[in-house]
Scaffold this motif. Structure first.
Motif, PDB file in Angstrom:
ATOM      1  N   ARG A  34      12.142   6.114  -0.769  1.00  0.00           N
ATOM      2  CA  ARG A  34      12.275   6.063   0.682  1.00  0.00           C
ATOM      3  C   ARG A  34      13.146   4.875   1.093  1.00  0.00           C
ATOM      4  NH1 ARG A  34       6.793   6.182   4.010  1.00  0.00           N
ATOM      5  NH2 ARG A  34       6.822   4.027   3.352  1.00  0.00           N
TER       6      ARG A  34
ATOM      7  N   ASN B 273       9.336  12.463   3.575  1.00  0.00           N
ATOM      8  CA  ASN B 273       9.093  11.029   3.573  1.00  0.00           C
ATOM      9  C   ASN B 273      10.393  10.285   3.353  1.00  0.00           C
ATOM     10  OD1 ASN B 273       6.399   9.445   3.561  1.00  0.00           O
ATOM     11  ND2 ASN B 273       5.860  11.466   2.763  1.00  0.00           N
TER      12      ASN B 273
ATOM     13  N   SER C 113       0.816  -1.214   0.000  1.00  0.00           N
ATOM     14  CA  SER C 113       0.000   0.000   0.000  1.00  0.00           C
ATOM     15  C   SER C 113       0.853   1.269   0.000  1.00  0.00           C
ATOM     16  CB  SER C 113      -0.883   0.004   1.232  1.00  0.00           C
ATOM     17  OG  SER C 113      -0.074   0.097   2.383  1.00  0.00           O
ATOM     18  N   TYR C 114       2.146   1.145  -0.240  1.00  0.00           N
ATOM     19  CA  TYR C 114       3.102   2.268  -0.230  1.00  0.00           C
ATOM     20  C   TYR C 114       3.355   2.839   1.157  1.00  0.00           C
ATOM     21  CZ  TYR C 114       2.108   2.147  -5.218  1.00  0.00           C
ATOM     22  OH  TYR C 114       1.910   1.753  -6.492  1.00  0.00           O
ATOM     23  N   ALA C 115       2.264   3.025   1.951  1.00  0.00           N
ATOM     24  CA  ALA C 115       2.411   3.518   3.321  1.00  0.00           C
ATOM     25  C   ALA C 115       3.252   4.788   3.396  1.00  0.00           C
ATOM     26  CB  ALA C 115       3.011   2.434   4.221  1.00  0.00           C
ATOM     27  N   LEU C 116       2.948   5.745   2.541  1.00  0.00           N
ATOM     28  CA  LEU C 116       3.641   7.027   2.643  1.00  0.00           C
ATOM     29  C   LEU C 116       3.064   7.812   3.822  1.00  0.00           C
ATOM     30  CD1 LEU C 116       3.751   8.063  -1.108  1.00  0.00           C
ATOM     31  CD2 LEU C 116       5.473   6.862   0.237  1.00  0.00           C
ATOM     32  N   TYR C 117       3.930   8.584   4.485  1.00  0.00           N
ATOM     33  CA  TYR C 117       3.437   9.390   5.599  1.00  0.00           C
ATOM     34  C   TYR C 117       2.672  10.568   5.029  1.00  0.00           C
ATOM     35  CZ  TYR C 117       7.232   6.658   7.567  1.00  0.00           C
ATOM     36  OH  TYR C 117       8.052   5.629   7.905  1.00  0.00           O
ATOM     37  N   PRO C 118       1.346  10.611   5.246  1.00  0.00           N
ATOM     38  CA  PRO C 118       0.533  11.586   4.528  1.00  0.00           C
ATOM     39  C   PRO C 118       0.799  13.026   4.942  1.00  0.00           C
ATOM     40  CG  PRO C 118      -0.782  10.392   6.110  1.00  0.00           C
ATOM     41  CD  PRO C 118       0.556   9.738   6.096  1.00  0.00           C
ATOM     42  N   HIS C 119       1.332  13.214   6.135  1.00  0.00           N
ATOM     43  CA  HIS C 119       1.506  14.588   6.608  1.00  0.00           C
ATOM     44  C   HIS C 119       2.882  15.141   6.262  1.00  0.00           C
ATOM     45  CE1 HIS C 119       3.093  11.784   9.456  1.00  0.00           C
ATOM     46  NE2 HIS C 119       3.674  12.721  10.170  1.00  0.00           N
ATOM     47  N   MET C 120       3.720  14.341   5.592  1.00  0.00           N
ATOM     48  CA  MET C 120       5.061  14.814   5.261  1.00  0.00           C
ATOM     49  C   MET C 120       5.184  15.000   3.752  1.00  0.00           C
ATOM     50  SD  MET C 120       7.429  12.298   7.494  1.00  0.00           S
ATOM     51  CE  MET C 120       7.099  11.929   9.212  1.00  0.00           C
TER      52      MET C 120
ATOM     53  N   ARG D 240       3.586   7.925  -6.455  1.00  0.00           N
ATOM     54  CA  ARG D 240       3.641   7.446  -5.071  1.00  0.00           C
ATOM     55  C   ARG D 240       4.526   6.217  -4.975  1.00  0.00           C
ATOM     56  NH1 ARG D 240      -2.742   7.871  -3.454  1.00  0.00           N
ATOM     57  NH2 ARG D 240      -2.880  10.063  -3.996  1.00  0.00           N
TER      58      ARG D 240
ATOM     59  N   PHE E 171      12.973  10.812   6.345  1.00  0.00           N
ATOM     60  CA  PHE E 171      12.560  10.405   7.690  1.00  0.00           C
ATOM     61  C   PHE E 171      13.504   9.384   8.334  1.00  0.00           C
ATOM     62  CE2 PHE E 171       9.748   7.800  10.487  1.00  0.00           C
ATOM     63  CZ  PHE E 171       9.450   8.782  11.411  1.00  0.00           C
ATOM     64  N   GLY E 172      13.746   8.293   7.604  1.00  0.00           N
ATOM     65  CA  GLY E 172      14.591   7.242   8.158  1.00  0.00           C
ATOM     66  C   GLY E 172      16.009   7.737   8.444  1.00  0.00           C
TER      67      GLY E 172
ATOM     68  N   PRO F 263       1.980  13.445  -0.355  1.00  0.00           N
ATOM     69  CA  PRO F 263       1.567  12.228  -1.073  1.00  0.00           C
ATOM     70  C   PRO F 263       0.223  12.348  -1.776  1.00  0.00           C
ATOM     71  CG  PRO F 263       2.481  11.660   1.050  1.00  0.00           C
ATOM     72  CD  PRO F 263       2.469  13.156   0.989  1.00  0.00           C
ATOM     73  N   ARG F 264      -0.728  13.085  -1.169  1.00  0.00           N
ATOM     74  CA  ARG F 264      -2.052  13.116  -1.803  1.00  0.00           C
ATOM     75  C   ARG F 264      -2.049  13.895  -3.114  1.00  0.00           C
ATOM     76  NH1 ARG F 264      -3.046  15.659   2.820  1.00  0.00           N
ATOM     77  NH2 ARG F 264      -2.849  17.935   2.845  1.00  0.00           N
TER      78      ARG F 264
END
Ligand SMILES: Nc1ncnc2c1ncn2[C@@H]1O[C@H](COP(=O)(O)OP(=O)(O)OP(=O)(O)O)[C@@H](O)[C@H]1O
Ligand SMILES: [Mg+2]
Lengths: 309, 379, 314
Positions: free
Chosen positions: B146, B95, B83-90, B139, B98-99, B131-132
């Motif tokens: 990432r 994104n 599902s990609y799991a991107l951080y929507p607020h970044m 994405r 982050f790591g 991301p949105r």
């Protein structure tokens, strides 16, 4: 998650557990203990205090039966009306351009301090239709003024000129008047929490439903409501509990007179006015017992959420 | 560095065995594709390796380190989620950063690495977006980016292309292969699309119902499937199977399906000797059935007559859905074929490419010296 | 449009008309919607407007005629009620006290509840669901039931110290810390309930992705969970702020020292010292509403945006 030590969760919970233990659990345990003691909390009296609630020996001073019935009315009527209105407003307001204004209008009652709100509602319900807004509205529509906070009749006796009184006792005009104040104050709460949930629904889901040929009505019942159901449960649970322990509103508006007492006001009267701590504590325990069915329902729901996410 | 070793790993959820006694060694820098039908335990295997699920039994090693109880963050592994799991607020930049920022890298370093990864993936223009504001393909790139910036020992990719359109998929497939070569890291790639697996992987591991069926190079799996499941799963359209009886003698051995009889080529007679007079499962791939009118017959060709049910023109080839004696099978023939629905035609089975399986065990019937692909161990 | 779909081109001449008709039809169809919303808005605003109008009227006028008469001529409005509230000795201090009491109580509730909610939603430990339900069940405990035992406890553990910033006392009755802690505890059951629900609905992949990126629980909590939960947290912040801001009962019992008293206490004392002059309450209500309303408008944008959009592929 792997590599998390067994005590990590407890570390995260510790502040909450400590605070709840001191401020809520300890008083509950203390109350439970006192419910088996006499009015000065000296001697053990067994179940006498609970028997008092069931037998209702002093209906004129503290009418336990009517208080219990009133509680049922509060937690059903108050919850049902507030949740539905909150949901309707949250959904409808999202479709107009003046959404923010509309929501603010509904929210403002929450911001009014309770004491001030009770002042204004006493003026709203004033019998004299020159002063009381409610009666002014009723009389200008050709109805008869009524004493909103004193009238213990069922509503239809008033509407149909003292027709047969068929509804069960707690549906009294004055009780309904009190519930409406509660609804006025809490709809903003329901609306805000539900709006937050509503904004979480992805527009793609709604668009998919529209493409599938659903009309707005079907989308509301078949898509929005099911997706929102966890939020609705949170709101409903909170409101049921609010309705259950409703105290301030009844206390300030009527002081529990005219058969408007609820368990919480009766508890307060017994414990702090009449000075019978035993009966007061027993009433408080009865209040706590009502929450059990709510818990059983929640347990199922959370297991369900675990499985589906 | 990043050799990965599964040693008899089992994962149970309550009453489901999602991964069953799974043993596999993945050497460094390999591109391993994990394929199998939906629900067969591919994602679970990946999640066990990532440290997102606890192992019920067995051991997992990364390098020489036993990681059974090592937290996900300490495994030096990056994962691209289904599902990609991107951080929507970044933003895209955040994104990807982050790591690295969690690992307390200096700011300039982070910036450098993010820009480098963005350049590789062609998403430099998107770094400021959320991301949105991205398309599905974008994405997917961010999710890849990432993982890349982290420079991990191993990349785990869980069906990263399943959301892309056909064209973008082909393109990204090639890019992923290039990326693998360029980064020199171990890739473990989950997919249920065997074309993806065949085109990108150095080795493919086939799973079914939690069990590892076979591991090997793509060609090896195609040529020498170990069992009926693998034979049917690898190759498209999938292999045709017939129940057949081994008849005749060592000199003139043939297979009798009750509908047709085909000779067994000399090279396979030895394998089937012990099955003489017994039932087997006979398999032949659609591409090994041809229309003799437009293709020269091979040495081991055996004629079979069948009714044409449907023809599917694919451009460079035609799929014929054939019926013989109530049994459906497929042939993949030259587009010049004159076969039309309803016609009776004669096709030829290239018996040199026949497959035979034991009907009880469903295992391939094959003599030992055939260079049998090893199972569960690095070939 | 027409080029992509040739069968539509025949109708192209009618399109503008159809479009206009459609717009008109939509407006007509939306008429009941507007009536419903505006009707509810008006209904909900009547008591508030009544309160507002009354706050500008003389006490005698309030007692003799309905508030709607004030909008008619002759206008006999006054700011006397506001004056008597604002001129009251110590009202400014009470306003500051209200802020000192409310802000930390709100922040503390959110923090403590969010920690617990995170554990309930994303960690596995024995008796998790049972413990959670017991916490939620505490919602039903009426505050007035707990005040006597808590007061008894507070008098036992009161710690005096020369710390004017904390109101002269570190802990116990008549200390800021004492009332912060109490308000936090009373707010916790609802806060945990609300946040656990919200946290539980966040996509699991986001957490796992962050763990793989090297985040610890603390990292995930502050950098993923809290930012993503802004809608729930801002809603919770508003409620908790209001409940504490408008609280009278807890302050009455646990804050004996009048110099620490919040506005609610001050205003009530105003009423009693004037006898039954409730009209000052109407003015006081609007003065004390200002700050919570400001916060409501400041946080409102957080519930208006769908913050999770784009997180995972559809
Ligand atoms: N958390 C879980 N709890 C219970 N059962 C699970 C859980 N996760 C997976 N399973 C089960 O384990 C089996 C394997 O699931 P898995 O997700 O690994 O399949 P998959 O091969 O990735 O499938 P797909 O191609 O559809 O993604 C399935 O039967 C699934 O129902
Ligand atoms: Mg999967």
């Amino acid at each position: 998650m792997l590599g998390r030590r067994w005590w990590t969760p407890w570390l995260w919970l510790a502040p909450a557990l400590a605070l709840l233990g001191v401020f809520l659990v300890y008083p509950v345990v203390d109350t439970l203990r006192r419910s088996f003691l006499d009015e000065r909390s000296k001697n053990f009296v067994g179940l006498d205090n609970y028997r008092f609630i069931i037998d209702n020996p002093q209906p004129l001073v503290s009418d336990t039966h009517s208080a219990l019935l009133n509680n049922v009315m509060w937690l059903t009527l108050f919850t049902a009306i507030t949740v539905s209105l909150g949901l309707i407003i949250a959904v409808l307001a999202g479709r107009v351009r003046y959404e923010a204004v509309a929501k603010s209008a509904i929210f403002i009652p929450m911001a009014i301090s309770f004491v001030a709100a009770s002042v204004i509602w006493r003026f709203m319900y004033e019998f004299n239709s020159d002063i009381g807004t409610a009666n002014a509205a009723v009389t200008s529509l050709g109805g008869d003024a009524t004493a909103w906070l004193q009238n213990t009749n069922a509503p239809q006796t008033w509407l149909t000129d003292a027709g047969p009184d068929t509804l069960p006792r707690p549906i009294q005009i004055n009780n309904l008047a009190l519930v409406m104040v509660g609804v006025w104050m809490w709809t903003g709460f329901a609306m805000i929490v539900l709006s937050a949930g509503l904004k979480g629904i992805s527009t793609e889901v709604l668009e998919a439903a529209r493409v599938d040929g659903a009309n707005e009505w079907q989308i509301f019942w078949r898509v929005i409501i099911p997706i929102m159901s966890p939020t609705i449960v949170v709101v409903a649970t909170t409101l049921v509990i609010q309705g259950l322990k409703k105290f301030d509103l009844v206390w300030v508006m009527t002081g529990g007179r005219f058969k408007t007492d609820v368990v919480a006001t009766l508890f307060y009267k017994e414990a702090f006015r009449i000075g019978d701590f035993g009966v007061g504590a027993a009433l408080a325990v009865v209040l706590l017992l009502w929450v059990l069915p709510i818990m059983v329902i929640s347990i199922r729901r959370f297991q369900f959420q675990e499985e589906t996410r | 560095m990043a050799r990965v070793n599964f040693d008899h790993v089992t994962k149970r959820f309550d009453n489901v065995v999602a991964v069953n006694d799974f043993s596999l060694e993945i050497p460094d820098r390999e591109f391993l594709a994990l394929v199998g039908p939906s629900g067969c335990g591919k994602s679970t295997t990946l999640r066990l390796l990532a440290g997102l699920e606890e192992i019920s039994e067995g051991d997992i090693y990364i390098g020489d380190r036993l990681v059974n109880n090592v937290a996900a963050k300490d495994r030096d592994i990056a994962m691209v989620f289904q599902s990609y799991a991107l951080y929507p607020h970044m933003s895209v930049y955040d994104n990807m950063a982050f790591g690295l920022s969690l690992r307390k890298l200096p700011k300039e370093d982070i910036g450098h690495r993010v820009h480098e990864a963005a350049q590789i993936l062609g998403i430099e223009d998107l770094l400021k977006r959320k991301p949105r504001q991205l398309s599905g393909g974008q994405r997917q790139r961010v999710a890849l980016g990432r993982a890349i910036v982290r420079d991990p020992a191993a990349f785990l990719l869980d069906e990263p292309l399943s959301n892309l359109d056909a064209k973008l998929r082909v393109q990204t497939r090639a890019e992923l292969s290039k990326l693998h070569q360029r980064l020199g890291a171990t890739f473990i790639y989950v997919t249920h699309d065997q074309v993806e697996a065949m085109t990108m992987a150095t080795r493919i591991a086939v799973m079914n119902e939690g069990l590892l069926q076979q591991v090997g190079a793509p060609q090896e799996l195609y040529d020498w499937p170990d069992n009926v499941f693998v034979a049917g799963f690898i190759g498209s359209p999938s292999m045709n199977f017939f129940e057949a009886k081994v008849a005749g003698s060592q000199e003139g051995m043939h297979l009798d399906t009750g509908i047709f009889r085909v000779p067994v080529p000399a090279s396979r007679v030895n394998d089937l000797l012990s099955y003489l007079g017994k039932e087997i499962i006979f398999g032949i791939r659609p591409e090994n059935i041809c229309d003799p009118e437009c293709q020269p017959a091979s040495a081991d060709a055996a004629p079979v007559t069948a009714q044409v049910d449907v023809t599917e023109l694919m451009g460079s080839e035609v799929f014929l859905h054939l019926v013989a004696g109530g049994k459906l099978f497929m042939a993949r023939v030259d587009p010049r074929t004159r076969a039309r629905p309803g016609q009776e035609i004669r096709v030829e089975f290239d018996m040199g490419h026949m497959h035979a399986f034991d009907p009880q065990t469903e295992e391939a019937i094959r003599s030992k010296e055939k260079g049998q692909p090893s199972r569960g161990q690095a070939g | 449009m027409a080029r992509r779909n040739p069968s539509m081109s025949g109708g192209s001449a009618e399109a503008p008309v159809a479009l206009a008709l459609g717009a008109a039809r939509r407006t007509v169809a939306r008429f009941p919607l507007h009536v419903a919303i505006i009707g509810l808005m008006v209904l909900w605003s009547v008591p508030t407007i009544a309160l507002l109008v009354s706050s500008f009227r003389e006490p005698t006028a309030i007692a003799s005629s309905g508030w709607w008469n004030a909008i008619k001529e002759p206008f006999d409005l006054t700011v006397g009620n506001y004056q008597s509230v604002l001129e009251k000795q110590g009202m400014a201090r009470a306003f500051v006290n209200s802020i000192i009491i409310t802000v930390p109580s709100t922040v503390l509730v959110i923090l403590v509840a969010a920690l617990a909610a995170y554990a309930f939603a994303w960690m596995k430990f024995p008796a998790r669901n049972l413990l959670f339900l017991l916490m939620v069940a505490l919602l039903v405990v009426p505050v007035q039931m707990t005040l006597i035992p808590v007061l008894r406890l507070y008098t036992d553990v009161t710690v005096d110290a020369e710390l004017p910033l904390l109101g002269g006392r570190i802990f116990g009755t008549s200390s800021y810390v004492g009332i912060w802690v109490a308000h936090t505890a009373y707010g916790l059951p609802f806060a945990i309930y609300l946040l656990r629900n919200f946290f539980g609905s966040l996509p699991r992949d986001l957490f796992e992705s962050a763990y793989l990126d090297g985040a610890s629980d603390v990292g995930v909590f502050f950098r993923i969970v809290l930012p993503l939960s802004m809608p729930a947290i801002s809603a919770l912040a508003i409620f908790q702020f209001l409940w504490v801001w408008n609280d009278l009962l807890v302050a009455l019992i646990l804050l004996g020292d009048p110099t620490l008293a919040p506005m609610t206490l001050k205003i009530t004392s105003l009423v009693s010292s004037f006898g039954t002059n409730y009209q000052v309450l109407t003015a006081a209500a609007f003065i004390s509403m200002a700050l919570p309303l400001f916060i409501f408008f400041a946080l409102q944008r957080y519930f208006v945006q769908g913050i999770l959009a784009g997180a995972v592929k559809g």
